[in-house]
Write an enzyme that holds these catalytic residues in place. Sequence first.
Site, short mmCIF file in Angstrom:
data_model
loop_
_atom_site.label_atom_id
_atom_site.label_comp_id
_atom_site.label_asym_id
_atom_site.label_seq_id
_atom_site.Cartn_x
_atom_site.Cartn_y
_atom_site.Cartn_z
N ASP A 18 -17.08 -17.46 -29.89
CA ASP A 18 -16.53 -16.47 -30.80
C ASP A 18 -15.78 -15.39 -30.02
O ASP A 18 -16.26 -14.90 -29.00
CB ASP A 18 -17.69 -15.84 -31.57
N GLU A 68 -12.45 -19.62 -29.44
CA GLU A 68 -11.68 -18.93 -30.47
C GLU A 68 -10.91 -17.83 -29.73
O GLU A 68 -11.42 -16.74 -29.49
CB GLU A 68 -12.59 -18.30 -31.53
C1 GLC Z 1 -14.75 -14.38 -35.26
C2 GLC Z 1 -15.45 -15.08 -36.39
C3 GLC Z 1 -15.49 -14.14 -37.55
C4 GLC Z 1 -16.23 -12.89 -37.16
C5 GLC Z 1 -15.64 -12.27 -35.91
C6 GLC Z 1 -16.55 -11.25 -35.31
O1 GLC Z 1 -13.41 -14.13 -35.53
O2 GLC Z 1 -14.84 -16.28 -36.66
O3 GLC Z 1 -16.06 -14.72 -38.67
O4 GLC Z 1 -16.18 -11.95 -38.19
O5 GLC Z 1 -15.42 -13.22 -34.91
O6 GLC Z 1 -17.64 -11.88 -34.70
#
Ligand code: GLC
Length: 502
Positions: free
Chosen positions: A194, A253
């Site tokens: 994340d 991500e």
């Molecule tokens: C990422 C996740 C999202 C979350 C954010 C903070 O973007 O996919 O759902 O709110 O991180 O952790």
Amino acid sequence: MTQEWWRDAVVYQVYVRSFADSNGDGEGDLQGVRSRLPYLADLGVDAIWLNPFYTSPLADGGYDVADYRAVDPRFGTLEDAAELIRDAHTHGLRVIVDIVPNHSSDQHAWFRDGLRDRYVYRPGRGENGELPPNDWESVFGGPAWTRTAEGDWYLHLFAPEQPDLNWENPDVHAEFLDILRFWLDLGVDGFRIDVAHGMVKAAGLPDVGHPDQNEMLGEEPLPYFDQDGVHDIYRTWREVLDSYPGDRMAVAEAWAPNAERTALYVRPDELHQAFNFHFLKAKWTAPAFRTVIDDMLSTGAPATWVLSNHDVTRHVTRYGGGETGWRRARAAALLMLALPGSTYVYQGEELGLPEVLDLPDEVLQDPKWERSGHTDRGRDGCRVPLPWTSTGPSLGFSTGPGWLPQPEDWAKLSAAEQQTSPESMLSLYRAVLRLRRMLSFGDFEWLELPPDVLGFRRGAFHCVVNLGAEPVRLTEVGRVLVSSSRYGSDGILPPDTALWWA
Ligand code: GLC
């Protein structure tokens, strides 16, 4: 040597809270996921990615983790997790879990116990420190700083309940290496990282000096994202992953400004994959898709493709909704699944679920809703529980109502309804995923076609998509494998239609 499984895997994203509820409390859980493994195996995916199910107050849907080694009681137990991983493997499915290293929950023991050197505290500006230390904005709206009772401020790039961890502290590094080992020991095949671009902040925490930072996300360099220092972290993570047998992997991500910056995350001694969000953002035109596909493939890094996830408006709706959205979503699925690399499918996209745009205000839970002063309804509309059957209080999701209400007309979109209909989105996904496993693919090469038409070959395999408003006549079509809408023997490819042939 056979190639690593993740390179061309189709990974199904399970938003645990909304997938299937085994105990009737209205929220999905790990046993619910386990009960639906046969469905996923039959769908023909290779792996599942589970959104966070760790102990959490759910201030941000579980991306606020209070204990990285424990399962939240609402989702089950650690034994359930172990059982799910084992059973998934029996069904031939790999398991990827989410890891959230940029921030913890404010209910994490470190934060509660006041271990301040593990978070980012700074004195405020202004005469009495009454102004935040810099101009950084939270991704969810408002300042990225919250003032403490002591008078200084702590950093949270997301909600105030999500304090950013201090990655300058070696204890934080050691802790996360240990968390990785904990889940690897339990048998997971990989991690989805994340906010993988967030952990390292520019030295001195300089101002951005731009009035709307959220407009810049993923487009331009920001002092709190995509800093070069993050790559050192992933080199150490890679060593841990490589020390386990069986191709363990990690997918980032990482919202980086361009494909080259994104590709840095997947250098051979770093992570295995990074999501390609530029594909998801592409407008429904042939040139737009051609550009993002070229950008991705030209980096030479392992490719990933994704149309929807738990953070964005579902693509049936993004592509126009209704009949148009449905047709385009079918064509987009064929396009995505024809490209070289791996694909991430978000739960419910195989049912063609649209975004739920009319959730009542009082059920909204996404922190964006409150933090934006009720101007941004947030992401709950793509997190509505799945419809499994055409009857029942939550269409087979739970024995009672689900935590978010489903639209009435979702009965006809339920998995049970679609299972038996050859024209359904589910039947299309199943057919295409089966085909994909059987086909052999050669090198990628664009076909020269009219401007509104996108087409490429990979050896004998061909994929052509008409993204324009007019039908086009195709010449030299080989044996048709599948089409997303009706394709007759007349060689006419209708608008918003994709065709595979070999
Ligand atoms: C990422 C996740 C999202 C979350 C954010 C903070 O973007 O996919 O759902 O709110 O991180 O952790």
